[in-house]
Design an enzyme around this catalytic site. Structure first.
Site, short mmCIF file in Angstrom:
data_model
loop_
_atom_site.label_atom_id
_atom_site.label_comp_id
_atom_site.label_asym_id
_atom_site.label_seq_id
_atom_site.Cartn_x
_atom_site.Cartn_y
_atom_site.Cartn_z
N LYS A 1 0.85 -1.18 0.00
CA LYS A 1 0.00 0.00 0.00
C LYS A 1 0.89 1.23 0.00
O LYS A 1 1.66 1.46 0.92
CB LYS A 1 -0.92 0.00 1.22
CG LYS A 1 -1.80 1.26 1.26
CD LYS A 1 -2.86 1.18 2.33
CE LYS A 1 -3.64 2.47 2.37
NZ LYS A 1 -4.66 2.45 3.42
N LYS B 1 -2.35 -1.61 -3.69
CA LYS B 1 -3.19 -0.42 -3.68
C LYS B 1 -2.33 0.81 -3.78
O LYS B 1 -1.33 0.88 -3.06
CB LYS B 1 -3.96 -0.43 -2.36
CG LYS B 1 -4.82 0.76 -2.13
CD LYS B 1 -5.48 0.63 -0.80
CE LYS B 1 -6.25 1.89 -0.51
NZ LYS B 1 -6.83 1.88 0.78
C1 PBG Z 1 -7.15 3.51 5.40
C2 PBG Z 1 -7.63 3.45 4.00
C3 PBG Z 1 -7.53 4.45 3.04
C4 PBG Z 1 -8.11 3.94 1.89
C5 PBG Z 1 -8.59 2.68 2.18
N1 PBG Z 1 -8.26 2.38 3.49
C6 PBG Z 1 -7.01 5.82 3.15
C7 PBG Z 1 -5.58 6.05 3.31
O1 PBG Z 1 -4.78 5.14 3.40
O2 PBG Z 1 -5.22 7.22 3.36
C8 PBG Z 1 -8.22 4.67 0.59
C9 PBG Z 1 -9.22 4.12 -0.37
C10 PBG Z 1 -9.50 5.01 -1.52
O3 PBG Z 1 -8.84 6.04 -1.73
O4 PBG Z 1 -10.43 4.67 -2.27
N2 PBG Z 1 -8.17 3.14 6.30
#
Ligand code: PBG
Length: 329
Positions: free
Chosen positions: A199, A251
């Protein structure tokens, strides 16, 4: 003069031929719909940067979830949006049984049983008043090991509420092992872990921050990955598998297709990819200006993510894509 001997265009001559030789096939069951449910609202609240996506009320969530299942999507990923006044430093509303996310999981599991795979975001950022994915230590830094204690409790609360899958998204070291241990200790050894393995600290999460009413002011670069790095994801993958991840995720998706391919080549575990809020927003905004065809762009992007190696794709357009796939059969 004879023409070229190799004529790739033979296999592109009509839709039936293209269908016959297609290398990538998508099934609606591979799609997962991320959904937002907010506490203390009476009507669904539109998210301006994500046209067509809303913060749901409990009732509208249940209707939309049933509709998504009817469309054939394979799973739902739930995010909770608490009232501002319920946020605190530890994100304690996240594991409270009557917190919005856990109430929503309970309701959806009662409605849907095992007809779909119910997943929960296992993270603190939606619930903390500082907006970080972990708890903050005396120096103002995200405290890895104190955060693991919170994730253990969140995961157990979500499993108890009915989640089939918990999705630790905070990028703390050791989060998968900690959660596996806590789930097993509480009798939830059947609850699966979808690990956010690779991520990245991405600009493409922008609209999500609006979607969950995030309180974040800084950034997440001390815990999410540097977009410059590729091999680091291979190391994250080994760690997550070693710690007991059942499925792994990359992601965002579209700017990280090389990582999706790397991860898919390195594991036999199911690989998911998350087409995030900013990816959806970009396509929506361009389509609003008449610059691209939204449905065609979304379908192409989802297909590309599958081609890169993901067998599970999270997208805010999941029901629409699923319905178009079903109509094509
Ligand atoms: C953290 C989380 C995020 C997203 C999913 N889980 C935000 C981040 O990491 O800042 C982002 C998902 C998206 O942008 O569609 N709980």
């Amino acid at each position: 003069m004879t023409g070229p001997i190799v004529r790739p265009r033979r296999l592109r001559q009509n839709a039936a031929m293209r269908r016959l030789v297609a290398e990538t096939r998508l099934d609606p069951a591979q799609l997962v719909l991320p959904m937002f449910v907010a506490d203390g609202i009476d009507v669904p609240h539109p998210i301006s940067s994500m046209p067509g996506v809303v913060q749901h009320t409990m009732d509208s969530l249940r209707a939309a979830a049933a509709d998504a299942v009817d469309a054939g999507v394979g799973g739902l990923m739930l995010f909770g949006v608490p009232q501002e006044s319920d946020k605190d430093g530890d994100g304690s509303v996240g594991d409270a049984p009557d917190g919005i996310l856990n109430r929503a999981l309970t309701a959806l599991r009662a409605d849907l049983g095992d007809t779909t795979v119910l997943m929960a975001d296992t993270c603190l950022d939606e619930f903390t008043d500082h907006g970080h994915c972990g708890v903050i230590d005396g120096r103002g830094l995200v405290d890895n090991d104190a955060t693991l204690e919170r994730y253990r409790s969140l995961a157990v609360a979500q499993a108890r509420a009915g989640a089939h899958v918990v999705g630790p998204s905070g990028m703390m070291d050791g989060q998968v092992a900690a959660i596996r241990d806590a789930l097993d200790a509480d009798g939830f050894s059947d609850t699966a872990i979808l690990a956010y393995t690779a991520k990245y600290a991405s600009a493409f999460y922008g609209p999500f921050r609006e979607a969950v009413g995030s309180s974040l002011t800084g950034d997440r670069r001390t815990y999410q990955q540097d977009p410059a790095n590729r091999l680091e994801s291979a190391r994250e993958l080994l760690a997550d598998l070693d710690e007991g991840a059942d499925m792994v995720m990359v992601k965002p998706a579209m700017s990280y297709l090389d990582i999706v391919r790397d991860v898919a080549d390195r594991t036999d575990a199911p690989v998911a990819a998350y087409q995030v809020s900013g990816e959806y927003a970009m396509m929506s905004a361009a389509a609003e200006r008449g610059w691209i065809d939204f449905d065609a762009a979304v379908d192409e992007s989802v297909l590309s993510i599958a081609r890169a190696g993901a067998s599970i794709i999270l997208t805010y357009a999941a029901p629409q894509v699923a319905r178009r796939l079903a109509a094509r059969d």
